[in-house]
Write an enzyme that holds these catalytic residues in place. Structure first.
Site, PDB file in Angstrom:
ATOM      1  N   TRP A   1     -22.843  56.770  61.974  1.00 19.68           N
ATOM      2  CA  TRP A   1     -22.831  57.296  60.601  1.00 19.68           C
ATOM      3  C   TRP A   1     -24.073  56.813  59.857  1.00 19.68           C
ATOM      4  O   TRP A   1     -24.726  57.591  59.158  1.00 19.68           O
ATOM      5  CB  TRP A   1     -21.567  56.824  59.868  1.00 19.68           C
ATOM      6  CG  TRP A   1     -21.401  57.454  58.519  1.00 19.68           C
ATOM      7  CD1 TRP A   1     -20.716  58.604  58.221  1.00 19.68           C
ATOM      8  CD2 TRP A   1     -21.945  56.983  57.277  1.00 19.68           C
ATOM      9  NE1 TRP A   1     -20.798  58.883  56.879  1.00 19.68           N
ATOM     10  CE2 TRP A   1     -21.555  57.903  56.273  1.00 19.68           C
ATOM     11  CE3 TRP A   1     -22.729  55.886  56.916  1.00 19.68           C
ATOM     12  CZ2 TRP A   1     -21.911  57.755  54.936  1.00 19.68           C
ATOM     13  CZ3 TRP A   1     -23.090  55.737  55.579  1.00 19.68           C
ATOM     14  CH2 TRP A   1     -22.680  56.660  54.604  1.00 19.68           C
TER      15      TRP A   1
ATOM     16  N   PHE B   1      -7.172  65.338  65.562  1.00 17.82           N
ATOM     17  CA  PHE B   1      -6.273  64.254  65.153  1.00 17.82           C
ATOM     18  C   PHE B   1      -6.197  63.163  66.230  1.00 17.82           C
ATOM     19  O   PHE B   1      -7.142  62.943  66.972  1.00 17.82           O
ATOM     20  CB  PHE B   1      -4.897  64.792  64.760  1.00 17.82           C
ATOM     21  CG  PHE B   1      -4.927  65.673  63.538  1.00 17.82           C
ATOM     22  CD1 PHE B   1      -5.530  65.234  62.364  1.00 17.82           C
ATOM     23  CD2 PHE B   1      -4.377  66.946  63.550  1.00 17.82           C
ATOM     24  CE1 PHE B   1      -5.566  66.034  61.235  1.00 17.82           C
ATOM     25  CE2 PHE B   1      -4.415  67.754  62.414  1.00 17.82           C
ATOM     26  CZ  PHE B   1      -5.008  67.297  61.261  1.00 17.82           C
TER      27      PHE B   1
ATOM     28  N   ARG C   1     -14.938  72.138  67.577  1.00 18.64           N
ATOM     29  CA  ARG C   1     -14.203  73.226  66.929  1.00 18.64           C
ATOM     30  C   ARG C   1     -14.891  73.629  65.628  1.00 18.64           C
ATOM     31  O   ARG C   1     -15.641  72.854  65.037  1.00 18.64           O
ATOM     32  CB  ARG C   1     -12.772  72.791  66.613  1.00 18.64           C
ATOM     33  CG  ARG C   1     -11.905  72.541  67.826  1.00 18.64           C
ATOM     34  CD  ARG C   1     -10.574  71.944  67.431  1.00 18.64           C
ATOM     35  NE  ARG C   1     -10.758  70.669  66.762  1.00 18.64           N
ATOM     36  CZ  ARG C   1      -9.899  70.144  65.897  1.00 18.64           C
ATOM     37  NH1 ARG C   1      -8.799  70.782  65.580  1.00 18.64           N
ATOM     38  NH2 ARG C   1     -10.139  68.982  65.336  1.00 18.64           N
TER      39      ARG C   1
ATOM     40  N   PHE D   1     -18.034  50.096  59.831  1.00 15.91           N
ATOM     41  CA  PHE D   1     -18.180  50.101  58.371  1.00 15.91           C
ATOM     42  C   PHE D   1     -18.841  48.799  57.942  1.00 15.91           C
ATOM     43  O   PHE D   1     -18.671  47.760  58.601  1.00 15.91           O
ATOM     44  CB  PHE D   1     -16.807  50.237  57.688  1.00 15.91           C
ATOM     45  CG  PHE D   1     -16.245  51.632  57.677  1.00 15.91           C
ATOM     46  CD1 PHE D   1     -16.201  52.374  56.510  1.00 15.91           C
ATOM     47  CD2 PHE D   1     -15.749  52.203  58.840  1.00 15.91           C
ATOM     48  CE1 PHE D   1     -15.677  53.658  56.494  1.00 15.91           C
ATOM     49  CE2 PHE D   1     -15.223  53.486  58.839  1.00 15.91           C
ATOM     50  CZ  PHE D   1     -15.188  54.210  57.659  1.00 15.91           C
TER      51      PHE D   1
ATOM     52  N   ALA E   1      -4.596  70.702  65.569  1.00 20.52           N
ATOM     53  CA  ALA E   1      -3.906  69.958  66.628  1.00 20.52           C
ATOM     54  C   ALA E   1      -2.496  69.559  66.235  1.00 20.52           C
ATOM     55  O   ALA E   1      -1.690  69.228  67.096  1.00 20.52           O
ATOM     56  CB  ALA E   1      -4.707  68.718  67.001  1.00 20.52           C
TER      57      ALA E   1
ATOM     58  N   THR F   1     -17.732  62.600  63.810  1.00 20.68           N
ATOM     59  CA  THR F   1     -18.966  61.848  63.602  1.00 20.68           C
ATOM     60  C   THR F   1     -19.375  61.127  64.884  1.00 20.68           C
ATOM     61  O   THR F   1     -20.552  61.149  65.285  1.00 20.68           O
ATOM     62  CB  THR F   1     -18.778  60.829  62.459  1.00 20.68           C
ATOM     63  OG1 THR F   1     -18.417  61.534  61.263  1.00 20.68           O
ATOM     64  CG2 THR F   1     -20.037  60.027  62.210  1.00 20.68           C
TER      65      THR F   1
ATOM     66  N   LYS G   1     -13.915  60.728  64.138  1.00 20.78           N
ATOM     67  CA  LYS G   1     -13.935  61.253  65.507  1.00 20.78           C
ATOM     68  C   LYS G   1     -15.075  62.246  65.718  1.00 20.78           C
ATOM     69  O   LYS G   1     -15.831  62.144  66.694  1.00 20.78           O
ATOM     70  CB  LYS G   1     -12.581  61.905  65.815  1.00 20.78           C
ATOM     71  CG  LYS G   1     -12.467  62.533  67.175  1.00 20.78           C
ATOM     72  CD  LYS G   1     -11.038  62.835  67.550  1.00 20.78           C
ATOM     73  CE  LYS G   1     -10.210  63.398  66.430  1.00 20.78           C
ATOM     74  NZ  LYS G   1     -10.693  64.654  65.845  1.00 20.78           N
TER      75      LYS G   1
ATOM     76  N   LYS H   1      -8.865  67.106  53.159  1.00 18.73           N
ATOM     77  CA  LYS H   1      -9.629  66.501  54.251  1.00 18.73           C
ATOM     78  C   LYS H   1     -11.136  66.714  54.103  1.00 18.73           C
ATOM     79  O   LYS H   1     -11.945  65.905  54.539  1.00 18.73           O
ATOM     80  CB  LYS H   1      -9.143  67.079  55.586  1.00 18.73           C
ATOM     81  CG  LYS H   1      -9.831  66.507  56.811  1.00 18.73           C
ATOM     82  CD  LYS H   1      -9.180  67.057  58.078  1.00 18.73           C
ATOM     83  CE  LYS H   1      -9.890  66.581  59.331  1.00 18.73           C
ATOM     84  NZ  LYS H   1     -11.178  67.235  59.545  1.00 18.73           N
TER      85      LYS H   1
END
Length: 556
Positions: free
Chosen positions: A409, A301, A94, A381, A273, A73, A71, A105
């Site tokens: 990415w 999230f 954030r 991906f 969140a 990214t 998210k 994480k």
């Protein structure tokens, strides 16, 4: 393949004054924290406040899985793509917490060639905002216990102290503690608790405050305890508000850094969140809307948590109206929701995709309840197949959603141009008729049940006896009109983390409810969600190190 930190450390950053100048911010409006970080001065808002707002785009996602969604990214890459299309865009994110950074994480600066930098600074101490919040929180705790020790003029009932200490670290042994052990001068012996800093009410207050005056007013309203008559005792009653504000006077100023492609990013505030409201600061978002034509922000999230709270709490409180929502998913995560083991996610499996895509379907439906246009993007991906991508594209378009692949990415802004064009087309041709999910006038139970049934898909809500009493008390104190901040696990639409996909025939269990009077919402704790996480068996901290020349390694 290079790691995120390797890519970030190889980046050639511009001086932050040059990055700020690219969007019209003068050097006099910056307060520098070295070459590559700065805070925006209070005076800048006075120059901007009468300007027309730009467009607001929220980036959210499906429920997170071990397969990864990307998210942040996507948010960063979309901002970079807008710059490539010569759009004046700003990213509003954030700040990361040290807890997940050293836990499981990792960091929260984006990934690959869609990152904000300096990555190590951002993920560690940054400009000290979280330290200031932790200090203000614990100053209030110290003044509370000191007041009890020094005669207790406010008649505080030590059994009804509700203010918790905090630490920006995953430290499970601090969830439940006993303080005041020792002799008489060491304080009143009582049970105490810690929360992680990002779950502290002060974090929420900082992120929802309009300015220093509003911050001070909100801090004063914090309820720290109840007296022997059952009446609330506040930070103002303890005369702690001024000192807390002094600790936070710089932390309330938004931070500006840059992406790998020198797109400006305002990174400020960081409530979780799953246990808080999950959005960056109102000040940073409002500032970005005045500076740019398009502000791209994210909420933590999945859309059941961060987006719901962005739309029902932040937008309600700040008067914001999003123009579009980007919903991030991955083929891998959808197959994981369809029952595929993590090690097998690289193999094409349309049957599992069909089972798991119901999670995406529910999030699309949820955003559409707010009457805001939705664009679904697949964070690409290399293992994804054309058949899988095409299946998801058709699925989204059949449900009235725009769709775009994102390759940010791997390719940075260039990989986000298809998504950026879809967003621009949506902003130009589709109108947002945003409205919150529920009205202020509903009772707290009605609000909880509306979120549980409409957003999570629950059959009903079950309340612990203690939660029932707490709800009645909160409404009797005059806080019934507040929005509700649901504390729920992030992995499932339900309050059971193991129920993937789109669970049915489940109840949401409310075990505790409390009011954050300063922040202006009521928190409802569901299931087994914890406000102080713990470290995993093998924490990410095990792999973080510093070389002899001061270079950080292992951070991701």
């Amino acid at each position: 393949m290079k790691t995120d930190i390797q890519i970030a450390q190889e980046a050639e950053m511009l001086h932050i004054k040059d990055v700020a100048a690219s969007i019209g911010i003068e050097e006099d409006d910056l307060e520098f924290y070295g070459k590559y970080k700065a805070k925006l001065s209070d005076g800048l808002w006075d120059k901007l406040k009468d300007k027309e707002d730009g467009k607001l785009v929220l980036v959210t996602a499906i429920n997170p899985t071990p397969a990864g969604e990307g998210k942040t990214t996507t948010t960063v890459g979309l901002g970079q793509a807008m710059a490539k299309l010569n759009k004046k865009a700003l990213i509003a994110l954030r700040e990361p917490s040290l807890g997940p950074c050293f836990g499981i994480k990792g960091g929260a600066a984006g990934g690959g060639y869609a990152q904000v930098v300096p990555m190590e600074d951002l993920n560690l101490h940054f400009t000290g905002d979280f330290h200031a919040i932790t200090s203000a929180n614990n100053l209030l705790a110290a003044m509370l216990d000191n007041h009890i020790q020094q005669g207790n003029a406010l008649c505080i009932d030590p059994r009804q102290v509700v203010w918790k200490r905090c630490l920006d670290m995953n430290d499970r042994v601090l969830r439940n503690t006993v303080v005041g052990l020792g002799n008489k001068m060491d304080g009143m012996v009582r049970e105490d608790h810690f929360v992680i800093t990002v779950a502290s009410e002060i974090m929420a207050i900082l992120c929802l405050a309009d300015d220093l005056t509003d911050l001070k007013r909100r801090l004063g309203r914090i309820i720290v305890a109840y007296n022997f008559s059952g009446d609330p005792v506040t930070a103002d009653d303890l005369q702690a508000t001024g000192a807390m504000t002094a600790l936070l006077k710089d932390a309330i100023k938004p931070n500006i850094i840059q992406t790998l492609e020198h797109t400006p990013a305002l990174v400020h505030g960081g409530p979780f969140a799953n246990i808080a409201h999950g959005c960056n600061s109102v000040r940073a978002t409002k500032m970005a809307l005045k500076i740019s034509d398009i502000t791209i922000t994210e909420a933590g999230f999945g859309a059941d948590l961060g987006a719901e709270k962005f739309l029902d709490i932040k937008c309600r409180k700040a008067g914001l109206k999003p123009d579009a929502v980007v919903l991030v998913a991955t083929v891998r995560a959808l197959k994981y929701n369809g029952g595929v083991a993590k090690n097998d996610l690289g193999e094409e499996n349309l049957e599992a995709l069909a089972k798991g895509i119901v999670n995406l379907e529910k999030h699309i439906e949820n955003i559409q309840k707010y009457d805001v246009p939705v664009i679904v993007t697949l964070n690409s991906f290399v293992t994804d197949t054309e058949a899988e991508n095409e299946y998801i594209r058709r699925f989204c378009e059949e449900r009235g959603c725009e769709f775009a692949l994102s390759e940010v990415w791997e390719k940075g802004g260039e990989g986000g141009i298809a998504l950026a064009r879809k967003v621009l087309d949506t902003l130009e041709n589709k109108e947002s008729h945003f409205h919150p999910l529920y009205e202020d006038e509903l009772t707290l139970k009605e609000k909880i049940e509306k979120i549980s049934k409409e957003i999570y898909g629950a059959r009903g809500v079950v309340y612990e006896p203690a939660a029932d009493k707490q709800l009645a008390k909160i409404e009797s104190m005059g806080f019934g009109s507040f929005p509700v901040c649901m504390a729920k696990n992030q992995y499932s639409l339900s309050d059971d983390a193991k129920k993937l996909g789109r669970p049915e025939n489940f109840d949401i269990h409310i075990r505790e409810v409390y009011v954050s009077a300063g922040a202006g919402f009521v928190v409802a704790l569901t299931g087994a969600v914890m406000t102080m996480p713990g470290l995993p068996k093998v924490p990410a901290a095990n792999n973080i190190d510093v070389t002899e020349d001061g270079k950080i390694t292992g951070l991701f």
